[in-house]
Design an enzyme around this catalytic site. Structure first.
Site, PDB file in Angstrom:
ATOM      1  N   CYS A 131      93.207 -34.890  24.799  1.00  0.00           N
ATOM      2  CA  CYS A 131      93.001 -35.818  23.680  1.00  0.00           C
ATOM      3  C   CYS A 131      94.317 -36.492  23.317  1.00  0.00           C
ATOM      4  CB  CYS A 131      92.435 -35.077  22.484  1.00  0.00           C
ATOM      5  SG  CYS A 131      93.350 -33.601  22.067  1.00  0.00           S
ATOM      6  N   GLU A 135      87.562 -33.168  15.093  1.00  0.00           N
ATOM      7  CA  GLU A 135      88.779 -33.523  15.842  1.00  0.00           C
ATOM      8  C   GLU A 135      88.327 -34.274  17.072  1.00  0.00           C
ATOM      9  OE1 GLU A 135      91.759 -33.136  14.920  1.00  0.00           O
ATOM     10  OE2 GLU A 135      91.538 -31.696  13.288  1.00  0.00           O
ATOM     11  N   LYS A 172      79.671 -22.272  20.096  1.00  0.00           N
ATOM     12  CA  LYS A 172      79.002 -22.863  21.258  1.00  0.00           C
ATOM     13  C   LYS A 172      80.068 -23.523  22.128  1.00  0.00           C
ATOM     14  CE  LYS A 172      77.602 -26.749  22.627  1.00  0.00           C
ATOM     15  NZ  LYS A 172      77.896 -26.679  24.070  1.00  0.00           N
ATOM     16  N   GLU A 205      89.340 -44.814  25.077  1.00  0.00           N
ATOM     17  CA  GLU A 205      89.757 -43.578  25.740  1.00  0.00           C
ATOM     18  C   GLU A 205      89.089 -43.465  27.106  1.00  0.00           C
ATOM     19  OE1 GLU A 205      88.208 -39.764  24.195  1.00  0.00           O
ATOM     20  OE2 GLU A 205      90.290 -39.107  24.104  1.00  0.00           O
TER      21      GLU A 205
HETATM   22  P1  NAP Z   1      81.866 -34.075  23.902  1.00  0.00           P
HETATM   23  O1  NAP Z   1      80.998 -34.585  24.972  1.00  0.00           O
HETATM   24  O2  NAP Z   1      81.889 -34.788  22.607  1.00  0.00           O
HETATM   25  O3  NAP Z   1      81.436 -32.549  23.669  1.00  0.00           O
HETATM   26  C1  NAP Z   1      82.106 -31.701  22.771  1.00  0.00           C
HETATM   27  C2  NAP Z   1      81.197 -30.537  22.413  1.00  0.00           C
HETATM   28  O4  NAP Z   1      80.082 -31.020  21.656  1.00  0.00           O
HETATM   29  C3  NAP Z   1      80.595 -29.816  23.621  1.00  0.00           C
HETATM   30  O5  NAP Z   1      80.487 -28.442  23.357  1.00  0.00           O
HETATM   31  C4  NAP Z   1      79.235 -30.472  23.714  1.00  0.00           C
HETATM   32  O6  NAP Z   1      78.297 -29.700  24.431  1.00  0.00           O
HETATM   33  C5  NAP Z   1      78.878 -30.579  22.251  1.00  0.00           C
HETATM   34  N1  NAP Z   1      77.803 -31.536  21.944  1.00  0.00           N
HETATM   35  C6  NAP Z   1      77.360 -32.591  22.673  1.00  0.00           C
HETATM   36  N2  NAP Z   1      76.330 -33.196  22.049  1.00  0.00           N
HETATM   37  C7  NAP Z   1      76.109 -32.530  20.894  1.00  0.00           C
HETATM   38  C8  NAP Z   1      75.177 -32.656  19.827  1.00  0.00           C
HETATM   39  N3  NAP Z   1      74.244 -33.624  19.810  1.00  0.00           N
HETATM   40  N4  NAP Z   1      75.236 -31.785  18.786  1.00  0.00           N
HETATM   41  C9  NAP Z   1      76.162 -30.800  18.775  1.00  0.00           C
HETATM   42  N5  NAP Z   1      77.053 -30.615  19.775  1.00  0.00           N
HETATM   43  C10 NAP Z   1      77.046 -31.474  20.820  1.00  0.00           C
HETATM   44  O7  NAP Z   1      83.372 -33.980  24.377  1.00  0.00           O
HETATM   45  P2  NAP Z   1      83.925 -33.395  25.752  1.00  0.00           P
HETATM   46  O8  NAP Z   1      83.557 -34.343  26.835  1.00  0.00           O
HETATM   47  O9  NAP Z   1      83.556 -31.966  25.900  1.00  0.00           O
HETATM   48  O10 NAP Z   1      85.493 -33.429  25.473  1.00  0.00           O
HETATM   49  C11 NAP Z   1      86.248 -34.587  25.614  1.00  0.00           C
HETATM   50  C12 NAP Z   1      86.483 -35.258  24.270  1.00  0.00           C
HETATM   51  O11 NAP Z   1      87.059 -34.348  23.355  1.00  0.00           O
HETATM   52  C13 NAP Z   1      87.480 -36.397  24.352  1.00  0.00           C
HETATM   53  O12 NAP Z   1      87.018 -37.489  23.580  1.00  0.00           O
HETATM   54  C14 NAP Z   1      88.742 -35.823  23.748  1.00  0.00           C
HETATM   55  O13 NAP Z   1      89.608 -36.778  23.209  1.00  0.00           O
HETATM   56  C15 NAP Z   1      88.193 -34.911  22.714  1.00  0.00           C
HETATM   57  N6  NAP Z   1      89.156 -33.888  22.347  1.00  0.00           N
HETATM   58  C16 NAP Z   1      89.741 -33.954  21.118  1.00  0.00           C
HETATM   59  C17 NAP Z   1      90.671 -33.006  20.738  1.00  0.00           C
HETATM   60  C18 NAP Z   1      91.296 -33.052  19.376  1.00  0.00           C
HETATM   61  O14 NAP Z   1      91.697 -32.023  18.885  1.00  0.00           O
HETATM   62  N7  NAP Z   1      91.396 -34.195  18.730  1.00  0.00           N
HETATM   63  C19 NAP Z   1      91.014 -31.979  21.619  1.00  0.00           C
HETATM   64  C20 NAP Z   1      90.412 -31.943  22.874  1.00  0.00           C
HETATM   65  C21 NAP Z   1      89.470 -32.901  23.220  1.00  0.00           C
HETATM   66  P3  NAP Z   1      78.123 -29.940  26.043  1.00  0.00           P
HETATM   67  O15 NAP Z   1      79.342 -29.419  26.680  1.00  0.00           O
HETATM   68  O16 NAP Z   1      76.922 -29.166  26.383  1.00  0.00           O
HETATM   69  O17 NAP Z   1      77.946 -31.433  26.236  1.00  0.00           O
END
Ligand code: NAP
Ligand code: MG
Length: 496
Positions: free
Chosen positions: A285, A251, A176, A386
């Site tokens: 991240c 992650e 997804k 963050e």
């Molecule tokens: P996010 O809002 O947590 O979303 C990540 C993924 O989870 C998206 O595909 C999102 O779908 C999905 N999601 C949201 N709610 C969910 C639920 N209830 N159940 C299952 N899946 C769900 O993060 P983001 O805004 O896309 O990305 C930014 C974050 O990612 C930052 O905090 C960053 O630090 C972190 N990040 C971490 C790494 C690492 O490897 N440590 C790498 C890159 C990014 P939708 O898109 O539809 O909301």
């Protein structure tokens, strides 16, 4: 302007969402540019995809791993041919500049070639048995159907970190992608299909996190979830997945510190700080979001850093002269704006930026100025939370030990860095910084695919991508072969 309509891939067929609902993928640098229309999938679509993956697992797990790997090798070669096209599409859907989207596709290419080699490794362990005429070994088995949930900031690289190791190990996948960036993940899946991945082995279901994402996490036939995203959503995913005893890799976020010692080459540190803080518009991240300056160079560094931040060229990432693209959407802009207010109220000093940009090249998108706060104290929220935007906090310290203490004083533990010419300090930093990654004389960004990637504390739950991914996507089986032709009872027949 007309745009293309994309579908889910389920059991080898491109299908719309069962509900017929769709959402538009919009260019964050130019809202008039519609990149495509994608399915808004829900539980029904996820159920079909998991069913397809379950059926395909019966066949895929028996395909020899070196043969599975050959498909990944072909995928890497096809991605090389498609690199420029995919990079341009990624800049349109996500905003980061072309040099960086080329890098994102390149990371998927690197991952393909790295993991293709794993097809002829996937090593197990042999060990002596405690009994005569008995052979003992441990072999790696696939986990089964795995669910992959990915963020928008590395929309092809991160899916490749998960898909390729899962596939080479014999798992079948339902992915997804993030709602903001389905096209780049679609391009990756399409390329796998073109490289010959059998029907049902990989399925893509586009849709919202609380719909398609949640359904995947809760599905009883999904044996593992690999998630990359925010700590808030990750915590929720981990808890929901526990209800059906899934393996879960999380992650998550970071608040990554760069330490600048006064013995360093200041020009080098400035180049690194600028790239680490404002590359990908701060939406990594691993972004350098805290810069810890030793008192003796703090003034000079700050002055030069701010002057360079002000000169950065902001605009549409398709223009090769642009250095900083838009933020991915209005809600990310809102977060940056909110943290500017928080930092000001806490007493931090705004040295540059702090506003959305709405003129000229930025009129039709979601742009935010590169923003620098000085006088930041370790207890302030701007030093601990963050932002995920082009907002950086400068802190000062006197001695190395104090810098390490400040760097470690937060809930996250992803990436860290130190600029110093003192080898003793460099080694102490490698040992003492609480993080999954430490860079010496480089910013906090720049990971390579074949090293372990992930973090400690609230950044992760102990798994690693890259070097650690095969461990996550396989499960150990112990095998005992008794060729003595008699019953041998371990711990009993061989006891003194
Ligand atoms: P996010 O809002 O947590 O979303 C990540 C993924 O989870 C998206 O595909 C999102 O779908 C999905 N999601 C949201 N709610 C969910 C639920 N209830 N159940 C299952 N899946 C769900 O993060 P983001 O805004 O896309 O990305 C930014 C974050 O990612 C930052 O905090 C960053 O630090 C972190 N990040 C971490 C790494 C690492 O490897 N440590 C790498 C890159 C990014 P939708 O898109 O539809 O909301
Ligand atoms: Mg978009």
């Amino acid at each position: 302007m007309s745009h293309l309509k994309y579908h889910n891939l389920i059991a080898g067929q491109w299908l719309p969402a069962a509900s017929g609902k769709t959402s538009l993928n919009v260019n964050p640098a130019d809202h008039a540019d519609i990149v495509g229309e994608f399915p808004s999938s829900g539980a029904e679509d996820v159920n079909r995809a998991v069913e397809a993956a379950k059926a395909a697992f019966r066949i895929w797990r028996l395909v020899p791993a070196p043969k599975r790997a050959e498909i990944l090798l072909r995928t890497g070669i096809l991605l090389q041919e498609r690199k420029e096209e995919f990079a341009r599409q990624m800049t349109r859907e996500m905003g980061k500049v072309l040099a960086e989207t080329r890098g994102d596709v390149q990371e998927a290419i690197d991952e393909a070639f790295y993991v293709a080699g794993e097809g002829r490794r996937l090593f197990g362990v042999t060990t002596p048995s405690e009994l005569q005429n008995k052979f003992a070994m441990s072999v790696r088995m696939p986990v089964g159907v795995v669910g992959l949930i990915t963020p928008w900031n590395f929309p092809m690289a991160i899916p490749s970190w998960k898909l390729f190791p899962a596939l080479v190990a014999g798992n079948t996948c339902v992915i997804k992608p993030a709602t903001d960036t389905p096209l780049s993940t679609y391009n990756l899946v399409q390329t796998l299909a073109d490289a010959g991945i059998p029907e049902g082995v990989i399925n893509i279901v586009s849709g919202g996190g609380s719909d398609a994402g949640q359904a995947l996490v809760e599905h009883p036939d999904v044996r593992a979830i690999s998630f990359t995203g925010s700590s808030a959503v990750g915590s929720h995913v981990g808890q929901r997945a526990a209800a059906t005893f899934k393996q879960v890799s999380l992650e998550m976020g970071g608040k990554n510190a760069m330490i600048v010692m006064q013995d360093t080459n200041l020009d080098l540190a400035l180049d690194g700080a600028l790239w680490g803080a404002f590359g990908t518009t701060g939406q990594r991240c691993t972004a350098t979001s805290r810069i810890l300056l030793q008192r003796g160079i703090a003034g000079a560094f700050t002055e030069r850093f701010v002057a360079r931040a002000k000169r950065l060229k902001i605009g549409n990432g398709l223009d090769e002269s642009v250095e900083v693209g838009p933020q991915v959407n209005a809600s990310q802009i809102e977060t940056s704006r909110k943290y500017v207010e928080i930092a000001k109220n806490e007493g931090a000093e705004l040295l540059c930026g702090g506003h959305t940009l709405t003129d000229g090249a930025c009129a039709n998108g979601t742009f935010f100025e590169p923003t620098v706060f000085a006088g930041v104290k370790p207890a302030m929220r701007i030093a601990r939370e963050e932002v995920f935007g082009p907002v950086v906090a400068l802190l000062e310290f006197d001695a190395f030990e104090q810098a390490v203490e400040i760097a470690n004083s937060i809930d996250y533990g992803l990436s860290t860095s130190i600029y110093t010419k003192n080898v003793n300090r460099a080694f102490a930093a490698m040992r003492d910084l609480e993080a999954g990654i430490t860079y010496i004389n480089a910013p906090t960004i720049g990971a390579e695919v074949h090293l372990p990637f992930g973090g400690v504390k609230q950044t992760g739950n102990g798994h690693r991508e890259g070097l650690g991914a095969i461990d996550f996507f396989t499960t150990w089986k112990a095998v005992y072969v008794d060729y003595s032709d008699k019953l041998q009872r371990a711990q009993i027949d061989n006891a003194e």
